[in-house]
Write an enzyme that holds these catalytic residues in place. Structure first.
Site, PDB file in Angstrom:
ATOM      1  CG  ASN A  31      -0.113  -3.196  -3.466  1.00  0.00           C
ATOM      2  OD1 ASN A  31       0.359  -4.303  -3.227  1.00  0.00           O
ATOM      3  ND2 ASN A  31      -0.826  -2.537  -2.549  1.00  0.00           N
ATOM      4  CD  GLU A  32      -3.609  -5.054  -1.102  1.00  0.00           C
ATOM      5  OE1 GLU A  32      -3.929  -4.339  -0.139  1.00  0.00           O
ATOM      6  OE2 GLU A  32      -3.308  -6.265  -0.971  1.00  0.00           O
ATOM      7  CB  CYS A  46      -0.940  -0.010   1.203  1.00  0.00           C
ATOM      8  SG  CYS A  46      -2.226  -1.270   1.102  1.00  0.00           S
TER       9      CYS A  46
END
Length: 852
Positions: free
Chosen positions: A592-593, A461
Site C-alpha cells: 500500500n503506497e 496505511c
C-alpha cells in the site's frame, strides 16, 4: 491556452540532457542577466543542504562570482512526518558510470543512514536505510573503488569511525565489525556561499546541458504547480468575456469503440476516522473487550469508555481467551456503565440485542441486571440468570419503552446477588443490521447504493501498520470474537477486529462486489515511528528468515476464501463461520503506497511469486507509492512492475490533488503504455467536500472511462468518517451516532458513475474554443448486457453550455440524472428529469448523465 501535453512531466523526466538544451517551453521562470561560469561546454554546480528539513539542493556559479540556488533535488523520506524526514550532512559522489550516489544522516539515535541513487540528479530512486551497529550515524562519506563498489565511512555517537561497503548498484550494504582507522582527511568537504550563507557540500563540473536540463525541469514543475493552484473562485473574472451561454459541438463516432473494464467503479474501505468500530460495524459499545491501552492512545487504558460507582477492577489471570486477556470483576450491586461512541442513541420502541461472557465467583449462581439508562432513568432492561463453571455466553433482547424520549443513553450491568462476577465481551447491537450480518444498516446501504463492482479492504496505511509488530495479519481477524486478536490502529485508536475478514467478504457478497483484500508487502508503513532500537520507517522489513511463513499467510487466505471445507482446514474455518460455499476470491493486493525500497522490492517479489506459483489465476495488484508522476516511488514502482509483469497484473496508484490539478490533467492516462500492467486508481480525491471538487472528479472519471482499457479499477478515498473523529478530510460519507450526516457532492458523482456504467467506450470529442476545453468533459459508454448507452457530461464553466450533438440520437423524453450547484456548496440536490426536445443545455457547473 496551455496544452498539458506540451509539458507532460513524463516527457520532461525522460528527456536526455542533450535534447533538453534544445527545448523551448511556453512558460519560463524569469532568468537572471548574469551568465553561468565555465568553459564552452561545462559549468560548476554545488550540491548541499540549507538545513536538515530542506533536503538536497543544487546551486550554480555565475560570472558575478556568486552561487545561486536552483532548487531542491530531493528530501529525506525517513520515518515519521513531522518528527523525522530530516537530512543531515548529505554527501554526494559522481560515480564512474556517470550516475550519482547520495548518503546522509537521519538523526542522532537511529541505527541507520540513508542511501539514494540517481542517473540525472532529477529523478532519485527511493531511499534505502541500511541498518548499522551504532545508534546515531554522523557525517557519512563515501569513495568508489576500482571494482565499482563503494566504501562508506561514518562517525558514530561515541566518536568512533565505522566502515560500510556498498555494492556497485547501491542496493546491498555490509558493515565491517569494529572501528575504522581512516584519517580525518576523509571528511574534508567543499564549501560555498549561497545567498549569503556558507555551506559544506560537494562541488562538480558538469556539462552545461545538464544544468539546463535541471533548471528546465524545475521550470516545468513550477508551471505545473501554477496551473494546479487554479480554483473556480475566480471564474467570474477569468471568464468575464464568454457571456452567459457557450456553444460547443459533441461528435460521437459510434463505429469507433473499445472494450473497457466493467469493474471500473468500486469502493475502498479503511478503518480510519472510526470507520469500523463506531462506524460500519454496528457494535454500539466501545471497548467491549476491555483491551484499550496506552499503545492505542496515550490517555487510554482498559477501562476507557467504562464508568462505575466503584473503582473498576481489571484482571488477566484467567482470561476468556489468550488473545483478549483483560476482563472486569464486578462485586454485588456495583454498576458498570458503558458510554458507547458519543453515547448510545435510544428511540421509543427500538430493540437491541445484548450479549456478554460472564463467570461467577466459585461457580455459584447470580443474576445480572442489564439496562439502558438515560435522563429518564431505565428505559429498557432484562435480567440474566448465571450459573455453572467457567465462562459462559449470555444474551438478551432489550426493548426501549415506547413512551421514552429519544436520547443518548448508557448501558448498565448490575450483579444483583452476593459474590463477584467476571465480565468480558460485552456487546450491544441494533436488532436490525444490514442483511442481518452485523453491519450498520444505513451506512452499509449508502455504500451499496454506490453500486460498487469491488471493495478494497481493510486499508490503507492500517494494513501495513505502525511498525513491524503492527502489520495486519488477516488470520487474526476470523473465528469467534473472543479469539480474534485486537490491535492498535495506526490512526490512533483501537481495532476489536469484530469487523474481520469474514465480515468483509460477506459484505462484498451482500452487495454484489468483488472482494479485493490488500495486505502488507512484508514492510510496515514507511512513516512508522522508531521501534525499541530507534529504527523507524520500514524498519528493514520482516526478516527474510520469517518471510516464507508470511508468504504462507497469503496462500492460507486464498485457501480460506476459495477452498473446499472437506479437504482444507482453512476452508473448514470458513464453513464453521457459516459460509460453506467459497467466496470466489479473484484479486489480492500486495502493498500500500510503500516506499519502493530495496527491502520492499525483495519481499514484494517473493510474495507475488509465491502466490502465482500456486494460484496462477489470482490477479495480483502491486503498488507505485503515495503520489503520481513524477514522484520517486511512482517511477521506481512502475519500473519494478513492468520488470515483473509475470507476477504483477496491475498496480495501485494513489493521489489526492487540487481542483486545478484535475482540470489541467484530464489527459493524464491518455498516453499510458497499453502493454504494461493495468492501473487500479485505489485512492484519489480532490481536497474538499464542495461542489467544485465533485465537478473536477466527474471530469476525471470521464478520463478514466476514456482510458478504461488501462485503468481497470478506481475508488475514491477515504470512504467513511464519524463526525468529531476525523483523521482525514475530505471523506465520501460523514455519519454520527444515528444518521448519515452528509452524503457529499463527491458521493453523488461516485454513485452516478457506479449506477450508469458500461463495458464499451464509444469515441467522442468536444469541439469548443481552446481556452474553455479544460472545463468541459464528455464520455459515452455502453452497457452491452443491458442494451443501454450513457452520455455523461460535465460543464465546469460559470456559463450555460449549449451542446450540439452529432452521431448520437437523443430523442425528446430521454431520461437524465445529475445536479448543479454553486461551486462552494457542500450539498447538492439530485435532479431526475427528461429532455424536452430543445437539445442539450447544461446550466453552469453541472454534472448530468443521459440514459439512451
Amino acid at each position: 491556452m496551455y496544452n498539458h501535453k506540451t509539458l507532460n512531466m513524463k516527457t520532461i523526466r525522460l528527456l536526455l540532457p542533450a535534447v533538453a538544451l534544445s527545448l523551448s517551453f511556453q512558460v519560463h521562470a524569469q532568468q537572471p542577466s548574469y551568465q553561468i561560469i565555465g568553459n564552452d561546454t561545462t559549468c560548476q554546480i554545488f550540491l548541499y543542504s540549507p538545513g536538515e528539513k530542506s533536503g538536497l539542493h543544487v546551486a550554480y556559479l555565475t560570472d558575478d562570482s556568486k552561487w545561486h540556488n536552483a532548487g531542491q533535488l530531493c528530501g529525506s523520506d525517513y520515518a515519521q512526518w513531522g518528527a523525522e524526514k530530516k537530512m543531515y550532512n548529505p554527501y554526494v559522489l559522481h560515480a564512474n558510470d556517470g550516475t550519482w550516489r547520495l548518503v546522509f544522516g537521519v538523526n542522532d539515535y537511529s541505527p541507520c543512514f540513508a542511501a539514494a541513487y540517481s542517473e540525472d540528479l532529477v529523478t532519485w530512486r527511493p531511499q534505502d536505510y541500511p541498518r548499522v551497529s551504532q545508534k546515531g550515524v554522523f557525517e557519512p562519506v563515501m569513495f568508489q573503488m576500482d571494482d565499482g563498489t563503494f566504501d562508506i565511512y561514518y562517525k558514530a555517537k561515541d566518536s568512533s569511525r565505522r566502515y560500510v561497503q556498498a555494492s556497485s548498484d547501491f542496493r546491498k550494504f555490509t558493515e565491517t565489525p569494529g572501528v575504522s582507522t581512516i584519517d580525518n582527511v576523509a571528511w574534508l568537504r567543499d564549501t560555498a556561499s549561497v545567498d549569503g550563507k556558507t555551506y559544506a557540500g560537494n562541488l562538480f563540473d558538469v556539462p552545461k546541458v545538464h544544468l539546463d536540463y535541471i533548471k528546465q525541469y524545475f521550470q516545468a514543475l513550477a508551471h505545473d504547480a501554477e496551473l494546479s493552484r487554479e480554483t473556480m473562485r475566480d471564474d467570474a473574472k477569468r471568464f468575464a468575456s464568454i457571456g452567459n451561454n457557450v456553444t460547443a459541438k459533441l461528435t460521437v463516432n459510434t463505429t469507433k469503440t473499445k472494450t473497457i473494464s466493467d469493474k471500473l467503479m468500486g469502493v475502498f474501505f479503511e478503518d480510519i476516522s472510526y470507520a469500523a468500530d463506531g462506524g460500519l460495524y454496528a457494535e454500539l459499545l466501545q471497548n467491549r473487550d476491555f483491551e484499550y491501552s496506552k499503545d492505542d492512545r496515550r490517555e487510554w487504558n482498559a477501562t476507557t469508555a467504562w464508568q462505575s460507582n466503584q473503582p473498576i477492577v481489571i484482571k488477566t489471570d484467567a482470561p476468556l481467551s489468550k488473545n483478549n486477556p483483560n476482563y472486569a470483576v464486578q462485586a454485588s450491586r456495583d454498576t458498570l456503565y458503558n458510554i458507547g461512541w458519543d453515547g448510545i442513541v435510544a428511540a421509543p420502541g427500538r430493540e437491541f440485542d445484548f450479549s456478554v461472557y460472564l463467570r461467577n465467583e466459585n461457580a455459584g449462581k447470580n443474576q445480572v441486571l442489564v439496562a439502558l439508562v438515560g435522563s429518564q432513568g431505565i428505559i429498557a432492561k432484562a435480567k440474566i440468570k448465571t450459573e455453572g463453571q467457567g465462562w459462559n455466553r449470555y444474551s438478551a433482547r432489550l426493548s426501549v419503552n415506547k413512551k421514552a424520549l429519544q436520547e443518548n443513553v448508557r448501558l448498565a450491568l448490575v450483579p444483583l446477588k452476593s459474590g463477584s462476577v467476571d465480565v468480558d465481551m460485552v456487546s450491544l447491537f441494533p436488532e436490525e443490521t444490514f442483511k442481518g450480518h452485523g453491519l450498520r444498516k444505513d451506512i452499509a446501504q449508502a455504500i451499496a447504493d454506490l453500486h460498487p463492482k469491488f471493495v478494497r479492504f481493510p486499508g490503507g496505511c492500517m494494513t501495513h501498520g505502525q511498525g513491524l509488530s503492527n502489520i495486519y495479519h488477516w488470520n487474526e481477524t476470523i473465528g469467534p470474537w473472543q479469539n480474534r486478536k485486537p490491535a492498535k490502529n495506526i490512526w490512533g485508536y483501537h481495532q476489536t477486529r469484530g469487523l474481520g475478514f469474514f465480515e468483509y467478504f460477506q459484505f462484498c457478497e451482500d452487495i454484489g462486489a468483488e472482494p479485493l483484500p490488500v495486505l502488507a508487502a512484508g514492510v510496515p508503513c514507511q512513516n512508522s515511528h522508531p521501534d525499541q532500537d530507534g529504527y523507524g520507517g520500514q524498519q528493514g522489513g520482516i526478516p527474510m528468515k520469517d518471510m516464507p511463513a508470511y508468504c504462507q499467510e497469503m496462500l492460507n487466505l486464498i485457501e480460506w476464501a476459495n477452498g473446499d471445507p472437506t479437504t482444507s482446514k482453512w476452508a473448514r474455518m470458513r464453513a464453521e463461520a457459516g459460509h460453506p460455499a467459497p467466496f470466489n476470491l479473484k484479486y489480492i493486493g500486495i502493498g500500500n503506497e510503500d516506499i519502493i525500497s530495496t527491502a520492499f522490492q525483495e519481499r514484494c517479489e517473493m510474495i507475488c511469486r509465491t502466490i502465482k506459483q500456486k494460484y496462477p489465476d489470482i490477479i495480483i495488484c502491486g503498488t507505485v507509492g503515495p503520489f503520481h508522476e513524477p514522484s520517486a516511488d511512482y517511477i521506481e514502482g512502475w519500473k519494478f512492475a513492468k520488470a515483473h509483469k509475470d507476477i504483477i497484473d496491475m498496480v495501485d496508484e494513489h493521489y489526492y490533488e487540487s481542483t486545478g490539478w484535475y482540470m489541467h490533467h484530464q489527459d493524464y492516462y491518455d498516453n499510458y503504455d497499453r502493454s504494461a500492467p493495468k492501473v487500479y486508481l485505489g485512492e484519489w480525491a480532490s481536497r474538499s467536500t464542495t461542489h467544485e471538487s465533485a465537478l473536477v472528479e466527474a471530469m476525471h472519471l470521464c478520463g478514466l472511462e476514456r482510458n478504461g482499457d488501462v485503468v481497470v479499477m478506481s475508488s475514491y478515498a477515504p470512504l467513511l468518517c464519524r463526525e468529531g473523529h476525523a483523521n482525514w478530510n475530505p471523506n465520501l460519507i460523514y455519519f454520527n451516532g444515528d444518521t448519515l450526516a452528509n452524503l457529499t457532492p463527491s458521493y453523488h458523482v461516485q454513485r452516478l458513475w457506479g449506477t450508469y456504467h458500461g463495458n464499451l467506450y464509444v469515441d467522442s470529442s468536444v469541439d469548443i474554443q481552446d481556452n474553455l476545453r479544460y472545463r468541459v468533459a464528455a464520455s459515452v459508454v455502453q452497457d452491452t448486457k443491458k442494451g443501454r448507452t450513457y452520455l455523461k457530461l460535465v460543464n465546469a464553466l460559470p456559463s450555460q453550455l449549449t451542446l450540439n450533438v452529432e452521431g448520437l440520437n437523443i430523442p425528446s423524453g430521454t431520461s437524465y440524472e445529475g445536479f448543479s450547484a454553486k461551486t462552494g456548496d457542500h450539498k447538492v440536490n439530485i435532479e431526475k428529469s427528461k429532455t424536452d426536445g430543445s437539445g442539450i443545455i447544461l446550466p453552469p457547473y453541472t454534472v448530468r448523465i443521459f440514459e439512451l
